[in-house]
Design a protein around this motif. Structure first.
Motif, mmCIF file in Angstrom:
data_model
loop_
_atom_site.group_PDB
_atom_site.id
_atom_site.type_symbol
_atom_site.label_atom_id
_atom_site.label_comp_id
_atom_site.label_asym_id
_atom_site.label_seq_id
_atom_site.Cartn_x
_atom_site.Cartn_y
_atom_site.Cartn_z
ATOM 1 N N ALA A 155 0.827 -1.205 0.000
ATOM 2 C CA ALA A 155 0.000 0.000 0.000
ATOM 3 C C ALA A 155 0.865 1.260 0.000
ATOM 4 N N THR A 241 -17.890 0.895 5.304
ATOM 5 C CA THR A 241 -17.224 2.190 5.309
ATOM 6 C C THR A 241 -17.585 2.902 6.598
ATOM 7 N N ALA A 256 -16.353 -3.888 -5.057
ATOM 8 C CA ALA A 256 -15.287 -3.955 -4.056
ATOM 9 C C ALA A 256 -15.343 -5.266 -3.274
ATOM 10 N N LEU A 289 -4.680 -6.749 5.548
ATOM 11 C CA LEU A 289 -5.518 -6.126 4.521
ATOM 12 C C LEU A 289 -6.371 -5.019 5.132
ATOM 13 N N THR A 293 -6.008 -1.014 3.909
ATOM 14 C CA THR A 293 -7.129 -0.335 3.252
ATOM 15 C C THR A 293 -7.973 0.480 4.227
ATOM 16 N N PRO A 307 -7.589 5.388 -1.117
ATOM 17 C CA PRO A 307 -7.162 4.052 -0.666
ATOM 18 C C PRO A 307 -7.444 2.936 -1.657
ATOM 19 N N VAL A 308 -8.392 3.142 -2.575
ATOM 20 C CA VAL A 308 -8.702 2.100 -3.557
ATOM 21 C C VAL A 308 -7.495 1.813 -4.452
ATOM 22 N N VAL A 310 -4.619 1.151 -3.723
ATOM 23 C CA VAL A 310 -3.732 0.094 -3.221
ATOM 24 C C VAL A 310 -4.075 -1.261 -3.840
ATOM 25 N N PHE A 311 -5.308 -1.428 -4.295
ATOM 26 C CA PHE A 311 -5.670 -2.708 -4.904
ATOM 27 C C PHE A 311 -4.931 -2.926 -6.223
#
Length: 347
Positions: A155, A241, A256, A289, A293, A307-308, A310-311
């Motif tokens: 990340a 969230t 997601a 994980l 995230t 943060p998305v 990082v995927f």
């Protein structure tokens, strides 16, 4: 006691044959099937005993279906109150202070579902194997470093690629983030939730799918089955969230749940297969994980980075694992345990 009223104990051995159901080809331990019949009639099997044997027979033919039925039913019973409350769709006038107790119960129920299904499918031997993997802490210490820091490190690399090296300098100047969020946060999440979740998803589902469909397909299917259980959380404030998911955001969060974690599960499968099938290591990786995230990590060191992103880094990591292992992800059919391979052909 007169002879005609003496209960008769009958030892029943149920043969397992190597047919299309993938059974073990050996007789089940007769001590697992002691039946006390009615007084004086050795041929009488009670309805309750027949029901138990029928349940075992169904479980051996359809182990995954039995596990999922137990796990999903437990999850529905646990999440029905939050879903119906004011925190969810608002059908009942109840405001909950948070979801933490329900998440904890759901995780524990997954582990319980795995042990119940294993007992039905594989008897005492299977339970013993699953218990050993659940508490398999004695592994090379390197695995703890990998499980704890790999995803947060990826990340950071992904955020650095977007926001520059200021991300790394900020992280170095924030030891509270490393110690409080990455280490302590992951350990707490592991002990309370992720360890128990992975007893079910990895220790039962993935373990039984790999011999049948291979490690890649097994990883994808396990991701989807896990995502199904989490769908109600999309409609509960604080479920996926920090706030409430807006209607127009629901498609994104479904993606997601079902798509983004596949890359994480692929690497997790490799870790499981190559760490001696240590479920604590798998659970700690899962906890990593949540750190990588979560809102307490990347937003604290790279607030301008979504943060998305990082995927994308996780996808690169999964691609490397697939290339290096040539798609095997450490799985060897030759060392698949007999109980785990029992009855997997029909889900």
């Amino acid at each position: 006691m007169s002879p005609d009223t003496t209960p008769i104990v009958v030892l029943v051995s149920i043969p397992q044959t190597d047919d299309a159901t993938g059974a073990r080809g050996e007789a089940v331990d007769a001590t697992d099937h002691q039946i006390q019949t009615g007084p004086g009639d050795p041929n009488l099997v009670t309805a309750a005993t027949k029901g138990i044997l029928d349940m075992r027979s169904i479980a051996r033919r359809h182990p995954l279906a039995v596990f999922l039925t137990i796990a999903y039913a437990a999850a529905a019973a646990i999440f029905v109150v939050p879903l119906m409350s004011a925190n969810g769709i608002g059908l009942i006038d109840l405001e909950l202070p948070g979801l933490a107790p329900f998440i904890l119960l759901s995780a524990v129920s997954l582990a319980a579902s795995a042990f119940i299904a294993t007992a039905l499918v594989d008897g005492r031997d299977g339970v013993r194997i699953l218990r050993r993997r659940t508490f398999h802490f004695r592994v090379n210490p390197v695995w703890y470093v990998v499980a704890l820091f790999l995803l947060p490190a990826v990340a950071v690399v992904a955020a650095t690629a977007v926001a520059g090296f200021s991300t790394i300098s900020t992280l170095i100047s924030r030891p509270d983030v490393v110690i409080g969020v990455v280490v302590l946060g992951a350990v707490v999440a592991f002990a309370l939730v992720n360890w128990w979740e992975e007893v079910g998803w990895t220790g039962f589902v993935l373990e039984r799918l790999q011999p049948q469909v291979g490690p890649i397909a097994a990883s994808v299917l396990t991701t989807w089955l896990q995502a199904l259980l989490h769908v109600p959380l999309v409609f509960i404030a604080g479920g996926v969230t920090d706030g409430r998911v807006l209607p127009e955001q629901i498609p994104f969060y479904l993606v997601a749940l079902f798509i983004l974690p596949i890359s994480v599960r692929l690497v997790l499968t490799w870790i499981y297969n190559t760490s001696g099938k240590s479920l604590p290591i798998v659970g700690l990786y899962h906890a990593g994980l949540g750190v990588a995230t979560g809102s307490a990590f990347l937003p604290a060191i790279a607030p301008s980075v979504d943060p998305v992103i990082v995927f994308g880094g996780f996808a690169v990591l999964a691609a490397v694992a697939l290339i290096v292992t040539r798609g095997r992800l450490g799985f060897s059919p030759d060392v698949a345990s007999a109980p785990a391979a029992s009855g997997i052909a029909a889900a």
